[in-house]
Each structure stands twice: as structure tokens, then as C-alpha cells.
Motif scaffolding. Structure first.
Motif, PDB file in Angstrom:
ATOM      1  N   SER A   2       1.909   4.969   3.106  1.00 54.67           N
ATOM      2  CA  SER A   2       2.059   3.519   3.170  1.00 54.67           C
ATOM      3  C   SER A   2       1.615   2.873   1.860  1.00 54.67           C
ATOM      4  CB  SER A   2       1.233   2.951   4.329  1.00 54.67           C
ATOM      5  OG  SER A   2       1.634   3.510   5.561  1.00 54.67           O
ATOM      6  N   SER A   3       2.134   1.664   1.615  1.00 50.97           N
ATOM      7  CA  SER A   3       1.725   0.868   0.467  1.00 50.97           C
ATOM      8  C   SER A   3       1.625  -0.580   0.923  1.00 50.97           C
ATOM      9  CB  SER A   3       2.736   0.993  -0.675  1.00 50.97           C
ATOM     10  OG  SER A   3       3.964   0.378  -0.318  1.00 50.97           O
ATOM     11  N   ARG A   5       3.365  -2.983   0.068  1.00 45.02           N
ATOM     12  CA  ARG A   5       4.701  -3.539   0.286  1.00 45.02           C
ATOM     13  C   ARG A   5       5.312  -3.098   1.621  1.00 45.02           C
ATOM     14  NH1 ARG A   5       8.281  -2.770  -5.039  1.00 45.02           N
ATOM     15  NH2 ARG A   5       6.704  -1.228  -5.516  1.00 45.02           N
ATOM     16  N   THR A   6       4.907  -1.944   2.105  1.00 43.34           N
ATOM     17  CA  THR A   6       5.516  -1.422   3.331  1.00 43.34           C
ATOM     18  C   THR A   6       4.683  -1.669   4.582  1.00 43.34           C
ATOM     19  OG1 THR A   6       4.512   0.773   3.036  1.00 43.34           O
ATOM     20  CG2 THR A   6       6.674   0.392   2.018  1.00 43.34           C
ATOM     21  N   ARG A  39      -6.916   4.671  -1.829  1.00 49.01           N
ATOM     22  CA  ARG A  39      -6.364   3.683  -2.758  1.00 49.01           C
ATOM     23  C   ARG A  39      -5.904   2.431  -2.017  1.00 49.01           C
ATOM     24  NH1 ARG A  39      -1.152   2.743  -4.820  1.00 49.01           N
ATOM     25  NH2 ARG A  39      -1.133   1.769  -6.901  1.00 49.01           N
ATOM     26  N   LEU A  40      -5.162   2.615  -0.927  1.00 48.84           N
ATOM     27  CA  LEU A  40      -4.666   1.473  -0.171  1.00 48.84           C
ATOM     28  C   LEU A  40      -5.814   0.741   0.513  1.00 48.84           C
ATOM     29  CD1 LEU A  40      -2.363  -0.252   0.825  1.00 48.84           C
ATOM     30  CD2 LEU A  40      -1.881   1.466   2.601  1.00 48.84           C
ATOM     31  N   GLN A  43      -7.369  -1.481  -1.981  1.00 49.62           N
ATOM     32  CA  GLN A  43      -6.544  -2.669  -2.221  1.00 49.62           C
ATOM     33  C   GLN A  43      -6.698  -3.675  -1.083  1.00 49.62           C
ATOM     34  OE1 GLN A  43      -2.748  -0.684  -2.604  1.00 49.62           O
ATOM     35  NE2 GLN A  43      -2.831  -0.685  -4.842  1.00 49.62           N
TER      36      GLN A  43
END
Length: 237
Positions: A2-3, A5-6, A39-40, A43
Motif C-alpha cells: 500500500s501507499s 495514494r492507494t 515507511r507508510l 508517513q
């Protein structure tokens, strides 16, 4: 993977606010099916989200913005006189970081803390399942700071390691040792640990001006608040 944006987000129906009893709250959650790596997670934290077990959330109230994400800038922090006294008062403690996991002595301390200090809160009554779902499940580079006095566990702080800092998740301590200010001591210890690791921030969750229980957070300075998508000194936010 996942990011930002998604990611898909869900909002709860209005419910009773745990911090301001005369208000209703709405919470935004990240889709629990999403895969959140370090990482996510970092963020999301920089955007004001918090972790509770495997859930990532932030307040999303229609007519209230009282919950303000705050973080401490680690490098310029200097303890005040009261905080220095707390450090001296607890010099006899042995502090170690252990991977976040269920232990019987950890749960017993957690249960005593909830039963004696938060009988009027959403977490009462405590249970082993609650301990696991809140502090252990969903762990991503997550640790318990164990504070021991003569080998007896007297404090336990859940802390996550992020790309740009540490996140102070929750702290419990022996209610009979209130004069030691172990909650404050746990924050001071995490500040030093972040500094040792070269991480610039310690995320302290949400601060609410009208909530007396959160006043301690503003005693750690310089503290920043997230406002309109930007981190700035709390007094300016």
C-alpha cells in the motif's frame, strides 16, 4: 504494498467523545486490509495518524478540531528543573527495550493501572485480549520500555520506531509509585533514546487544550503541532 495514494479510509458514525464528555466524535480509520509497512506508517504519523494495535486512525470530527497532533523536537530539548528531579528520582530504575509481546507481569501491571486510574474510561475493565489488541497486535518495529525496580516491573511504555522519530504509544505504571512520575520519566527516556538513534522527533499523540490529563505534554519543549498540514510551534498553531 500500500501507499498513501492507494489507501482507502473509513469514517465511523458519530460516537461519544472519550476526552470531551459534552461532544460527539468521528474517527477516520485506514482500511484494515491495507498493508502498512514502516515507511507508510511513518508517513501516516507525520500526517497526524496514530496506531492502536493493527488500526491506524485520526480524529475526523465535523464541528470540532480540539485534538491536535503534537511532537517534540528532540535535539534542542533541555529538561526543566522538575523534569531533572524526575530523572534523579528514578536513577535506581533499570530500563530495557524488549520486543512488544504479551507477558503476564506486563499484563498484571497494565490491569492494575487501568483498574485504579481509568475506571471511568473506555478501557475499563481490562482484559488480556484488550492488552494484545491494543499494544501487541499490528506491531511494526514496536517495543516495550520496561522499567524495573529491584527486578520488579513498575512501568511499561509502548514505543514505535519510525523513519523520523519515535512514537510514544501508551505508558502504564504501578499506581502505588505515583510520586516517581513514571509517565514523565518514560517520555524523558524516549527523548534520550531518539537522540541516541539520531531521530529528530518524539511523537506524543494528541493534545487537547480543554483536557487536563494532557497538560503534561506541553511541558516538553520545543513542542510542535500539526495545523493545516504543517508542523509549527504549538503556540503558533
Amino acid at each position: 504494498m500500500s501507499s498513501l495514494r492507494t489507501l482507502v479510509f473509513f469514517a465511523t458514525p458519530p460516537h461519544h467523545c472519550s476526552y470531551l464528555p459534552d461532544r460527539q466524535a468521528t474517527t477516520m480509520f485506514v482500511d484494515p486490509r491495507a498493508t502498512i509497512d514502516k515507511r507508510l506508517y511513518s508517513q501516516l504519523t507525520a500526517l497526524g495518524f496514530r496506531r492502536s494495535g493493527s488500526h491506524y486512525y485520526r480524529p475526523h470530527c465535523e464541528n470540532c478540531n480540539a485534538c491536535i497532533p503534537v511532537r517534540l523536537k528532540v535535539e534542542p530539548f533541555e529538561p526543566d528543573r522538575g523534569q531533572r528531579r524526575v530523572m534523579v528520582r528514578n536513577e535506581d530504575l533499570t530500563c530495557t527495550l524488549t520486543p512488544a509481546a504479551f507477558t503476564e507481569d506486563g499484563y498484571r501491571l497494565y490491569a492494575r493501572y487501568i483498574e485504579q486510574r481509568h475506571r471511568d474510561g473506555d478501557m475499563y475493565p481490562p482484559s488480556r485480549e484488550q492488552f494484545l489488541s491494543f499494544l501487541v497486535e499490528g506491531a511494526t518495529d514496536s517495543w516495550f520500555l520496561e522499567m524495573r525496580l529491584d527486578d520488579r516491573l513498575v512501568g511499561l511504555a509502548a514505543v514505535d520506531v519510525l523513519d523520523d522519530g519515535l512514537s510514544a504509544i501508551y505508558t502504564v505504571f504501578d499506581p502505588d509509585l505515583e510520586k516517581r512520575s513514571l509517565g514523565t520519566f518514560a517520555v524523558l527516556w524516549q527523548i534520550e533514546e531518539a537522540r541516541r538513534r539520531g531521530l529528530p522527533h518524539l511523537y506524543l499523540g494528541y493534545w487537547i487544550r480543554e483536557c487536563r490529563k494532557m497538560n503534561y505534554k506541553t511541558r516538553f519543549r520545543p513542542i510542535e503541532a500539526l495545523k493545516d498540514g504543517h508542523w509549527r510551534p504549538l503556540k503558533e498553531a
